[in-house]
Scaffold this motif. Sequence first.
Motif, mmCIF file in Angstrom:
data_model
loop_
_atom_site.group_PDB
_atom_site.id
_atom_site.type_symbol
_atom_site.label_atom_id
_atom_site.label_comp_id
_atom_site.label_asym_id
_atom_site.label_seq_id
_atom_site.Cartn_x
_atom_site.Cartn_y
_atom_site.Cartn_z
ATOM 1 N N ALA A 79 61.055 36.021 37.130
ATOM 2 C CA ALA A 79 59.589 36.057 36.295
ATOM 3 C C ALA A 79 58.892 34.592 36.710
ATOM 4 O O ALA A 79 59.227 33.659 36.796
ATOM 5 C CB ALA A 79 59.841 35.951 34.875
ATOM 6 N N VAL A 80 57.736 34.750 36.685
ATOM 7 C CA VAL A 80 56.793 33.620 37.183
ATOM 8 C C VAL A 80 56.692 32.714 36.034
ATOM 9 O O VAL A 80 56.962 33.111 34.982
ATOM 10 C CB VAL A 80 55.411 34.082 37.253
ATOM 11 N N ASP A 81 56.749 31.494 36.081
ATOM 12 C CA ASP A 81 56.677 30.410 35.197
ATOM 13 C C ASP A 81 55.131 30.393 34.717
ATOM 14 O O ASP A 81 54.211 30.899 35.550
ATOM 15 C CB ASP A 81 56.863 28.920 35.962
ATOM 16 N N ILE A 82 54.998 29.951 33.670
ATOM 17 C CA ILE A 82 53.596 29.859 32.834
ATOM 18 C C ILE A 82 53.392 28.565 32.333
ATOM 19 O O ILE A 82 54.154 27.867 31.854
ATOM 20 C CB ILE A 82 53.706 30.625 31.715
ATOM 21 N N VAL A 83 52.210 27.893 32.703
ATOM 22 C CA VAL A 83 51.636 26.655 32.156
ATOM 23 C C VAL A 83 50.495 27.206 31.471
ATOM 24 O O VAL A 83 49.650 27.808 31.784
ATOM 25 C CB VAL A 83 51.078 25.940 33.357
ATOM 26 N N LEU A 84 50.548 26.793 30.153
ATOM 27 C CA LEU A 84 49.367 26.941 29.246
ATOM 28 C C LEU A 84 48.439 25.506 28.873
ATOM 29 O O LEU A 84 49.101 24.695 28.662
ATOM 30 C CB LEU A 84 49.887 27.305 27.863
ATOM 31 N N TYR A 109 60.958 33.101 27.453
ATOM 32 C CA TYR A 109 60.765 32.004 28.227
ATOM 33 C C TYR A 109 61.273 30.818 27.390
ATOM 34 O O TYR A 109 61.495 30.807 26.049
ATOM 35 C CB TYR A 109 59.235 31.909 28.212
ATOM 36 N N THR A 110 61.495 29.703 28.066
ATOM 37 C CA THR A 110 62.033 28.355 27.111
ATOM 38 C C THR A 110 60.912 27.330 27.777
ATOM 39 O O THR A 110 60.139 27.689 29.038
ATOM 40 C CB THR A 110 63.265 28.201 27.676
ATOM 41 N N GLU A 111 60.666 26.381 26.877
ATOM 42 C CA GLU A 111 59.719 25.255 27.293
ATOM 43 C C GLU A 111 60.439 24.301 28.355
ATOM 44 O O GLU A 111 61.612 23.772 28.090
ATOM 45 C CB GLU A 111 59.774 24.366 26.188
ATOM 46 N N GLN A 112 59.762 24.006 29.406
ATOM 47 C CA GLN A 112 60.179 22.937 30.223
ATOM 48 C C GLN A 112 59.564 21.649 29.999
ATOM 49 O O GLN A 112 60.182 20.675 30.029
ATOM 50 C CB GLN A 112 59.794 23.341 31.785
ATOM 51 N N ALA A 113 58.454 21.490 29.402
ATOM 52 C CA ALA A 113 57.446 20.295 29.073
ATOM 53 C C ALA A 113 56.224 20.699 28.282
ATOM 54 O O ALA A 113 55.958 22.068 28.336
ATOM 55 C CB ALA A 113 57.225 19.736 30.114
ATOM 56 N N ALA A 114 56.065 19.740 27.387
ATOM 57 C CA ALA A 114 54.795 20.394 26.561
ATOM 58 C C ALA A 114 54.320 18.932 26.030
ATOM 59 O O ALA A 114 54.952 17.738 25.753
ATOM 60 C CB ALA A 114 55.198 20.921 25.381
ATOM 61 N N ALA A 115 53.126 18.924 25.939
ATOM 62 C CA ALA A 115 52.270 17.708 25.408
ATOM 63 C C ALA A 115 51.129 18.346 24.768
ATOM 64 O O ALA A 115 50.761 19.698 24.399
ATOM 65 C CB ALA A 115 51.870 16.846 26.455
ATOM 66 N N ASP A 116 50.285 17.579 24.079
ATOM 67 C CA ASP A 116 48.985 18.115 23.124
ATOM 68 C C ASP A 116 48.124 18.890 24.259
ATOM 69 O O ASP A 116 47.886 18.434 25.259
ATOM 70 C CB ASP A 116 48.168 16.831 22.562
ATOM 71 N N GLY A 117 48.114 20.013 24.005
ATOM 72 C CA GLY A 117 47.004 21.000 24.829
ATOM 73 C C GLY A 117 47.784 21.327 26.001
ATOM 74 O O GLY A 117 46.841 21.985 26.955
ATOM 75 N N PHE A 118 49.037 21.449 26.159
ATOM 76 C CA PHE A 118 49.737 21.892 27.481
ATOM 77 C C PHE A 118 51.306 22.352 27.061
ATOM 78 O O PHE A 118 51.895 21.545 26.398
ATOM 79 C CB PHE A 118 49.846 20.381 28.416
ATOM 80 N N ALA A 119 51.708 23.356 27.660
ATOM 81 C CA ALA A 119 53.085 23.635 27.745
ATOM 82 C C ALA A 119 53.334 24.365 28.922
ATOM 83 O O ALA A 119 52.619 25.145 29.579
ATOM 84 C CB ALA A 119 53.457 24.541 26.525
ATOM 85 N N SER A 120 54.524 24.072 29.556
ATOM 86 C CA SER A 120 55.161 24.609 30.703
ATOM 87 C C SER A 120 56.422 25.405 30.382
ATOM 88 O O SER A 120 57.246 24.959 29.760
ATOM 89 C CB SER A 120 55.381 23.477 31.918
ATOM 90 N N LEU A 121 56.410 26.856 30.788
ATOM 91 C CA LEU A 121 57.405 27.824 30.390
ATOM 92 C C LEU A 121 58.157 28.153 31.352
ATOM 93 O O LEU A 121 57.403 28.637 32.519
ATOM 94 C CB LEU A 121 56.865 28.896 29.326
ATOM 95 N N THR A 122 59.230 28.612 31.352
ATOM 96 C CA THR A 122 59.950 29.295 32.527
ATOM 97 C C THR A 122 61.216 30.220 32.027
ATOM 98 O O THR A 122 61.499 30.222 30.687
ATOM 99 C CB THR A 122 60.916 27.936 33.107
ATOM 100 N N ARG A 123 61.598 30.946 32.745
ATOM 101 C CA ARG A 123 62.824 31.930 32.756
ATOM 102 C C ARG A 123 63.845 31.499 33.616
ATOM 103 O O ARG A 123 63.418 31.223 34.871
ATOM 104 C CB ARG A 123 62.204 33.287 32.561
ATOM 105 N N PRO A 124 64.943 32.051 33.531
ATOM 106 C CA PRO A 124 66.089 31.833 34.637
ATOM 107 C C PRO A 124 66.137 32.879 35.572
ATOM 108 O O PRO A 124 66.747 32.959 36.587
ATOM 109 C CB PRO A 124 67.109 31.889 33.806
ATOM 110 N N ASP A 125 65.281 33.834 35.359
ATOM 111 C CA ASP A 125 65.243 35.024 36.409
ATOM 112 C C ASP A 125 64.040 34.993 37.480
ATOM 113 O O ASP A 125 63.370 33.874 37.650
ATOM 114 C CB ASP A 125 65.166 36.402 35.783
ATOM 115 N N VAL A 172 51.735 30.434 37.123
ATOM 116 C CA VAL A 172 50.374 30.986 36.830
ATOM 117 C C VAL A 172 50.011 30.153 35.514
ATOM 118 O O VAL A 172 50.737 29.766 34.697
ATOM 119 C CB VAL A 172 50.349 32.335 36.301
ATOM 120 N N SER A 173 48.766 29.633 35.729
ATOM 121 C CA SER A 173 48.074 28.675 34.801
ATOM 122 C C SER A 173 47.288 29.547 34.222
ATOM 123 O O SER A 173 46.070 30.147 34.503
ATOM 124 C CB SER A 173 47.677 27.510 35.319
#
Length: 135
Positions: free
Chosen positions: A46-51, A28-44, A8-9
């Motif tokens: 749960a839906v991944d989250i993009v901010l 959640y843990t960070e998969q990737a991040a940059a200015d104004g962006f973060a991609s988060l995930t969990r090992p179970d 979900v974004s």
Amino acid sequence: MQITASTVSLTVDDVAASQQFFTAHLGYTEQAAADGFASLTRPDAAVDIVLLARGTQVLPADQRDRRASGLILAFTTSDIQGEEKRLSAEGVDITMPLREEPWGERLFQVTDPNGVVVQFVEWAVQGAGSSVADG
């Protein structure tokens, strides 16, 4: 079609604040991040989250200034009372206390610093004859 993951974004004003909330309190843990962006995930499951930061150029022009609103990010969990106590002890504001709906759903909600509503759900045992208020 085979779906291998779900994401979900969410467009928010402060990516870092939501990122910290989801990593510190929701596992959640960070998969990737940059200015104004973060991609988060969990090992179970749960839906991944993009901010994404509101106003970012990667969003279509008609969506750049919209915030994540009118949605509830819901997670089905076990030991819902334990989760509510844990989050409260961590200083997370419980914005809707634990309750049971007539159809058997037990739930509570928290809200992240950008107003993203996160709901925790557990299905009540049928025929138990008790409610959250009894416990």
